[in-house]
Design a protein around this motif. Sequence first.
Motif, PDB file in Angstrom:
ATOM      1  N   LEU A 243      50.706  83.982  17.003  1.00  0.00           N
ATOM      2  CA  LEU A 243      50.302  83.002  15.988  1.00  0.00           C
ATOM      3  C   LEU A 243      51.464  82.681  15.054  1.00  0.00           C
ATOM      4  N   LEU A 244      52.245  83.687  14.715  1.00  0.00           N
ATOM      5  CA  LEU A 244      53.438  83.464  13.877  1.00  0.00           C
ATOM      6  C   LEU A 244      54.439  82.562  14.603  1.00  0.00           C
ATOM      7  N   ILE A 245      54.644  82.816  15.881  1.00  0.00           N
ATOM      8  CA  ILE A 245      55.584  82.002  16.663  1.00  0.00           C
ATOM      9  C   ILE A 245      55.090  80.568  16.793  1.00  0.00           C
ATOM     10  N   LEU A 246      53.783  80.377  16.826  1.00  0.00           N
ATOM     11  CA  LEU A 246      53.211  79.030  16.965  1.00  0.00           C
ATOM     12  C   LEU A 246      53.121  78.271  15.637  1.00  0.00           C
ATOM     13  N   LEU A 247      53.372  78.937  14.545  1.00  0.00           N
ATOM     14  CA  LEU A 247      53.249  78.301  13.230  1.00  0.00           C
ATOM     15  C   LEU A 247      54.027  76.987  13.112  1.00  0.00           C
ATOM     16  N   PRO A 248      55.282  76.895  13.554  1.00  0.00           N
ATOM     17  CA  PRO A 248      55.979  75.607  13.439  1.00  0.00           C
ATOM     18  C   PRO A 248      55.288  74.468  14.208  1.00  0.00           C
ATOM     19  N   LEU A 249      54.657  74.805  15.308  1.00  0.00           N
ATOM     20  CA  LEU A 249      53.957  73.773  16.085  1.00  0.00           C
ATOM     21  C   LEU A 249      52.755  73.244  15.311  1.00  0.00           C
ATOM     22  N   TRP A 250      52.018  74.130  14.664  1.00  0.00           N
ATOM     23  CA  TRP A 250      50.877  73.697  13.851  1.00  0.00           C
ATOM     24  C   TRP A 250      51.339  72.887  12.641  1.00  0.00           C
ATOM     25  N   LEU A 251      52.429  73.331  12.027  1.00  0.00           N
ATOM     26  CA  LEU A 251      52.948  72.592  10.877  1.00  0.00           C
ATOM     27  C   LEU A 251      53.366  71.176  11.290  1.00  0.00           C
ATOM     28  N   TYR A 252      54.044  71.084  12.418  1.00  0.00           N
ATOM     29  CA  TYR A 252      54.462  69.781  12.935  1.00  0.00           C
ATOM     30  C   TYR A 252      53.244  68.907  13.259  1.00  0.00           C
ATOM     31  N   LYS A 253      52.251  69.506  13.887  1.00  0.00           N
ATOM     32  CA  LYS A 253      51.034  68.770  14.245  1.00  0.00           C
ATOM     33  C   LYS A 253      50.306  68.264  12.999  1.00  0.00           C
ATOM     34  N   SER A 254      50.363  69.042  11.911  1.00  0.00           N
ATOM     35  CA  SER A 254      49.671  68.643  10.683  1.00  0.00           C
ATOM     36  C   SER A 254      50.425  67.557   9.917  1.00  0.00           C
ATOM     37  N   GLY A 255      51.618  67.183  10.404  1.00  0.00           N
ATOM     38  CA  GLY A 255      52.358  66.108   9.769  1.00  0.00           C
ATOM     39  C   GLY A 255      53.574  66.537   8.972  1.00  0.00           C
ATOM     40  N   MET A 256      53.832  67.813   8.904  1.00  0.00           N
ATOM     41  CA  MET A 256      54.995  68.287   8.159  1.00  0.00           C
ATOM     42  C   MET A 256      56.273  67.885   8.896  1.00  0.00           C
ATOM     43  N   VAL A 257      57.231  67.390   8.149  1.00  0.00           N
ATOM     44  CA  VAL A 257      58.517  67.023   8.722  1.00  0.00           C
ATOM     45  C   VAL A 257      59.388  68.276   8.759  1.00  0.00           C
ATOM     46  N   LEU A 258      59.854  68.622   9.944  1.00  0.00           N
ATOM     47  CA  LEU A 258      60.681  69.809  10.120  1.00  0.00           C
ATOM     48  C   LEU A 258      62.119  69.381  10.374  1.00  0.00           C
TER      49      LEU A 258
END
Length: 159
Positions: free
Chosen positions: A90-105
């Motif tokens: 889940l920690l490793i997948l966190l950036p994917l969820w953030l990106y999906k939610s609209g956060m600009v990485l």
Amino acid sequence: MLGLILGFLFSTPTDINNIINVCMGASIALCVSGISSAYVSESAERKYVLTKLENAMITDLSQSSHAHAARIVPIVIALVNGLAPLLISLLILLPLWLYKSGMVLPISPLIISVFIAMTVIFLLGVFLSRVSGISWWQSGIRTLMVGILTAALIFVFVG
């Protein structure tokens, strides 16, 4: 999880939802597999040891602390064995969820996930150094090299 993320990174671009779903499916399967396999093997081993102890002592230990431990320890070990990889996934997948939610990485969420996975691998080596009594830096680098070797092999065969 590192293998899946790298597979997606080195393959044809895929929808973020598909990546998350595949990774979550693998994480859940790993959790269930870890819990069930650890519980089955640990409970069998604990029952065997308890039976040997009962035979050696020629007495029933079913109400003893040994019997209580034989029932509880497999559950604890199974939960750790299953939940630890799930939480790390889940920690490793966190950036994917953030990106999906609209956060600009600043970079690709897959690359950030790879960095998180490699950091976790390094920290596992640091933890193992505490157990084995060797240099934390040496142990961390050694486990990190295993992660890098894994990445290189995946790149060779997938990328």
